[in-house]
Design a protein around this motif. Structure first.
Motif, PDB file in Angstrom:
ATOM      1  N   ALA A   1      -7.250  -5.137   2.819  1.00  0.00           N
ATOM      2  CA  ALA A   1      -6.912  -6.563   2.684  1.00  0.00           C
ATOM      3  C   ALA A   1      -6.000  -7.003   3.823  1.00  0.00           C
ATOM      4  CB  ALA A   1      -6.257  -6.823   1.330  1.00  0.00           C
TER       5      ALA A   1
ATOM      6  N   ALA B   1       0.842  -1.207   0.000  1.00  0.00           N
ATOM      7  CA  ALA B   1       0.000   0.000   0.000  1.00  0.00           C
ATOM      8  C   ALA B   1       0.875   1.254   0.000  1.00  0.00           C
ATOM      9  CB  ALA B   1      -0.930  -0.003   1.211  1.00  0.00           C
TER      10      ALA B   1
ATOM     11  N   SER C   1      -7.201 -17.826  -3.096  1.00  0.00           N
ATOM     12  CA  SER C   1      -6.734 -17.851  -4.486  1.00  0.00           C
ATOM     13  C   SER C   1      -6.761 -19.264  -5.050  1.00  0.00           C
ATOM     14  CB  SER C   1      -5.346 -17.217  -4.614  1.00  0.00           C
ATOM     15  OG  SER C   1      -4.391 -17.947  -3.892  1.00  0.00           O
TER      16      SER C   1
ATOM     17  N   TYR D   1     -12.432 -10.135   1.866  1.00  0.00           N
ATOM     18  CA  TYR D   1     -11.183 -10.310   1.119  1.00  0.00           C
ATOM     19  C   TYR D   1     -11.468 -10.842  -0.283  1.00  0.00           C
ATOM     20  CZ  TYR D   1      -6.483 -11.866  -0.095  1.00  0.00           C
ATOM     21  OH  TYR D   1      -5.290 -12.039  -0.734  1.00  0.00           O
TER      22      TYR D   1
ATOM     23  N   HIS E   1      -1.036  -2.355 -11.976  1.00  0.00           N
ATOM     24  CA  HIS E   1      -1.373  -2.903 -13.299  1.00  0.00           C
ATOM     25  C   HIS E   1      -0.187  -2.823 -14.254  1.00  0.00           C
ATOM     26  CE1 HIS E   1      -2.081   1.365 -14.019  1.00  0.00           C
ATOM     27  NE2 HIS E   1      -2.117   1.136 -15.306  1.00  0.00           N
TER      28      HIS E   1
ATOM     29  N   GLY F   1      -8.842  -8.316  -9.806  1.00  0.00           N
ATOM     30  CA  GLY F   1      -8.001  -9.307 -10.483  1.00  0.00           C
ATOM     31  C   GLY F   1      -6.864  -9.734  -9.585  1.00  0.00           C
ATOM     32  N   ASN F   2      -7.218 -10.028  -8.337  1.00  0.00           N
ATOM     33  CA  ASN F   2      -6.220 -10.325  -7.313  1.00  0.00           C
ATOM     34  C   ASN F   2      -5.160  -9.214  -7.200  1.00  0.00           C
ATOM     35  OD1 ASN F   2      -5.803 -12.814  -5.461  1.00  0.00           O
ATOM     36  ND2 ASN F   2      -3.768 -12.053  -5.950  1.00  0.00           N
ATOM     37  N   PHE F   3      -5.639  -7.993  -6.995  1.00  0.00           N
ATOM     38  CA  PHE F   3      -4.760  -6.849  -6.716  1.00  0.00           C
ATOM     39  C   PHE F   3      -3.818  -6.540  -7.872  1.00  0.00           C
ATOM     40  CE2 PHE F   3      -5.614  -9.339  -2.801  1.00  0.00           C
ATOM     41  CZ  PHE F   3      -6.545  -8.483  -2.241  1.00  0.00           C
ATOM     42  N   ARG F   4      -4.268  -6.846  -9.103  1.00  0.00           N
ATOM     43  CA  ARG F   4      -3.430  -6.580 -10.270  1.00  0.00           C
ATOM     44  C   ARG F   4      -3.946  -5.432 -11.126  1.00  0.00           C
ATOM     45  NH1 ARG F   4      -3.561 -10.978 -13.993  1.00  0.00           N
ATOM     46  NH2 ARG F   4      -5.632 -11.196 -13.100  1.00  0.00           N
ATOM     47  N   TYR F   5      -5.243  -5.121 -11.056  1.00  0.00           N
ATOM     48  CA  TYR F   5      -5.798  -4.121 -11.966  1.00  0.00           C
ATOM     49  C   TYR F   5      -5.518  -2.698 -11.477  1.00  0.00           C
ATOM     50  CZ  TYR F   5      -8.547  -8.119 -13.717  1.00  0.00           C
ATOM     51  OH  TYR F   5      -8.950  -9.320 -14.212  1.00  0.00           O
ATOM     52  N   SER F   6      -5.778  -1.740 -12.378  1.00  0.00           N
ATOM     53  CA  SER F   6      -5.464  -0.343 -12.058  1.00  0.00           C
ATOM     54  C   SER F   6      -6.393   0.236 -10.989  1.00  0.00           C
ATOM     55  CB  SER F   6      -5.515   0.513 -13.325  1.00  0.00           C
ATOM     56  OG  SER F   6      -6.764   0.378 -13.953  1.00  0.00           O
TER      57      SER F   6
ATOM     58  N   MET G   1      -5.272  -2.325  -0.418  1.00  0.00           N
ATOM     59  CA  MET G   1      -4.225  -3.160   0.173  1.00  0.00           C
ATOM     60  C   MET G   1      -4.289  -3.125   1.706  1.00  0.00           C
ATOM     61  SD  MET G   1      -2.930  -4.408  -2.542  1.00  0.00           S
ATOM     62  CE  MET G   1      -1.303  -5.138  -2.404  1.00  0.00           C
ATOM     63  N   ARG G   2      -4.584  -1.955   2.264  1.00  0.00           N
ATOM     64  CA  ARG G   2      -4.650  -1.862   3.730  1.00  0.00           C
ATOM     65  C   ARG G   2      -5.879  -2.591   4.264  1.00  0.00           C
ATOM     66  NH1 ARG G   2      -2.582   3.856   2.851  1.00  0.00           N
ATOM     67  NH2 ARG G   2      -0.333   3.450   2.978  1.00  0.00           N
TER      68      ARG G   2
ATOM     69  N   PRO H   1      -4.975 -15.649   2.128  1.00  0.00           N
ATOM     70  CA  PRO H   1      -4.826 -15.392   0.688  1.00  0.00           C
ATOM     71  C   PRO H   1      -4.674 -16.651  -0.153  1.00  0.00           C
ATOM     72  CG  PRO H   1      -3.519 -13.831   1.937  1.00  0.00           C
ATOM     73  CD  PRO H   1      -4.069 -14.815   2.928  1.00  0.00           C
TER      74      PRO H   1
ATOM     75  N   THR I   1      -6.719  -1.065  -8.115  1.00  0.00           N
ATOM     76  CA  THR I   1      -6.125  -1.424  -6.821  1.00  0.00           C
ATOM     77  C   THR I   1      -5.477  -0.192  -6.188  1.00  0.00           C
ATOM     78  OG1 THR I   1      -5.612  -3.597  -7.743  1.00  0.00           O
ATOM     79  CG2 THR I   1      -4.527  -3.006  -5.679  1.00  0.00           C
ATOM     80  N   THR I   2      -5.942   0.181  -5.013  1.00  0.00           N
ATOM     81  CA  THR I   2      -5.446   1.394  -4.349  1.00  0.00           C
ATOM     82  C   THR I   2      -4.762   1.039  -3.027  1.00  0.00           C
ATOM     83  OG1 THR I   2      -7.461   1.708  -3.061  1.00  0.00           O
ATOM     84  CG2 THR I   2      -7.405   2.703  -5.272  1.00  0.00           C
ATOM     85  N   PRO I   3      -4.035   1.993  -2.459  1.00  0.00           N
ATOM     86  CA  PRO I   3      -3.508   1.774  -1.101  1.00  0.00           C
ATOM     87  C   PRO I   3      -4.619   1.382  -0.120  1.00  0.00           C
ATOM     88  CG  PRO I   3      -2.501   3.717  -2.063  1.00  0.00           C
ATOM     89  CD  PRO I   3      -3.571   3.271  -3.026  1.00  0.00           C
TER      90      PRO I   3
END
Lengths: 311, 311
Positions: free
Chosen positions: B175, A176, B189, B152, A186, B160-165, B172-173, B185, B167-169
């Motif tokens: 999660a 993060a 997955s 989660y 990405h 996309g499992n934290f891969r796409y654009s 992640m926090r 996780p 995904t923000t800080p």
């Protein structure tokens, strides 16, 4: 000698000329950690050289600073400190002999040989990049976009993009922070997932030959030397086997030269490290490997006999 | 009427009997958000029913509480509040007519129709599950392992499992907090990545038919009706096309019935939503789709003409 994170940071602060290296056959964590540390130390005004005694896979071309990485040549490198990242003393190729300097080793592998002059080891970290993230804090350097991208890449690759069991709350919070500092999930994931058209076709062709036995509990991909020679990579093939719902042990066997088969195994529960050990290999309970000096058919028969007994 | 997060929490606090629903064709965010809210409200002593007017994909069988989800039947459901998650009023099937209660809509889609009695919309959130995570805070309920796993999963699938654009800080926090609360996780997955042996074989067979044109800038998978009828799923096929390094537009065309082709496009830069719109479809710049009422060969020729002009 084991030292603390702060002591490791102090060693870096005290040195003027620093050489950074990591293991041969470099992966995202080796390269990401090395380049992240390079960027952080540059900010501190250090003279930094990154040496890796191996080729750098094209896939990592997107890492900021990748062009500064050099292979050690015949000359001697003068430095106040040699930093070994994500590795023990034995897997850095010729870097140690070319760079006679005190050695600071920073690693997250519990198997570290503890032979460095100074060692900071934290086996609770999913990636060495997580330790570099902590070092940034200890050095009071705020990672810029370049350093953040490198740290993020190291964490992402060593955790299978935050999918493996080594992914912790610490990992996610550090990621993060790195996204906040400029890392773009990405961009990193698209760069790492890229494949050539040939690789996509090769993989599809290989995946069609998966064989299943023991009521679906064992699935394997057995690649003879003829086919192996036509492939650019077999990276990720075992994941295509592992995802089969009935599978408890996934096998990738590659006849890397006639009469010599390299084996990778992944398991859901079954201890594959002991199977690998019975063939002179090793690994972890859920991921292990070995080499069997036999042609494909014979190697396959021997391995399957052992795996069938285990499941 | 737009309301705040705290007002949404207050609505939930005030109600005794609550029905929770989400969109038909439910995905990980729809199911994860619904079940997470179910677990949180149970902790507050509410009587909660989760209704989804569609079949639940087997892949989500691992979600804690999945067995409580029911399809609405002929009866009327008595409730003080009907909560619509991850959806507008128009995609919940028969739930609204079966459950005559004030409607609280919680969503992250900027396209929300804003027709609910009460709407909490936050389009900056990557998943509705992120809003449920925030709601837990507003309701002062600490997610247990079950709720954390559901939250989660919603975040993981929509990013996309934290891969796409997207995904923000924040993602992640949140999660990180959910892992701390018990989400695993690797368990999530592995459950989501599972495929039957047939699916793995089908995918490999399909991937071998990828066609590339325009100097590799366009790659497509064109699945005729005969092949389509033999497939259990085409989920994820387009990702196998998109990863080709030269590709700017990835195409998946499926002849879902003779003379009717469904098209998905993914791009790196090129605006595929305008291409899709020219065939009566829509979407985003990087991901769009349409339906072309032609047999495969004709549909392919028309689409490629349009895509070639765009790249």
């Amino acid at each position: 000698m084991r030292i603390s994170l702060q002591e490791a940071a102090d060693k870096l602060r005290e040195a003027g000329r620093i050489v950074v290296t990591a293991h041969v056959n470099p992966d995202g964590d080796a390269l990401g950690s090395s380049l992240a540390l390079y960027h952080l130390l540059q900010k501190l005004g250090k003279t930094v050289q990154v040496l890796i005694d191996d080729d750098i896979p094209d896939a990592f071309g997107f890492l900021p600073g990748i062009e500064v990485i050099a292979k050690p040549d015949e000359e001697k490198y003068q430095a106040d400190l040699l930093v070994l990242l994500d590795v023990s003393m034995d897997r850095v190729g010729r870097v140690i002999e070319r760079c006679p300097a005190p050695i600071l080793n920073i690693d997250h592998h519990i198997t570290n040989d503890e032979k460095a002059d100074y060692l900071y080891l934290d086996a609770d970290r999913a990636a060495t990049a997580e330790i570099v993230y902590q070092l940034a804090g200890a050095l009071q350097v705020v990672p810029d976009k370049a350093a953040a991208t490198c740290i993020y890449t190291g964490m992402s690759t060593d955790t299978g993009n935050f999918r493996y069991s080594n992914t912790t709350p610490f990992t996610m919070r550090a990621a993060a922070d790195m996204i906040e500092a400029g890392a773009e999930p990405h961009v990193v994931s698209e760069a790492l997932e890229k494949r050539s058209f040939k690789e996509v076709q090769d993989r599809a062709r290989a995946m069609q030959t998966i064989e299943v036995c023991a009521d679906g509990k064992i699935a394997g991909l057995y690649i003879g030397n003829d086919l192996y020679e036509t492939l650019d990579t077999t990276e990720g093939f075992i994941d295509g086997v592992r995802i089969i719902d009935t599978v408890r042990v996934a096998i990738l066997m590659k006849e890397v030269e006639p009469g010599k088969c390299r084996v990778s195994m992944r398991s859901k529960g079954v201890d594959v490290s002991s199977i690998a050990a019975s063939f002179g290999g090793g690994g972890h309970i859920r991921a292990a490997g070995c080499t069997i000096e036999e042609p494909l058919a014979a190697a396959k028969a021997k391995l399957l006999a052992a795996v069938e007994k285990a499941v």
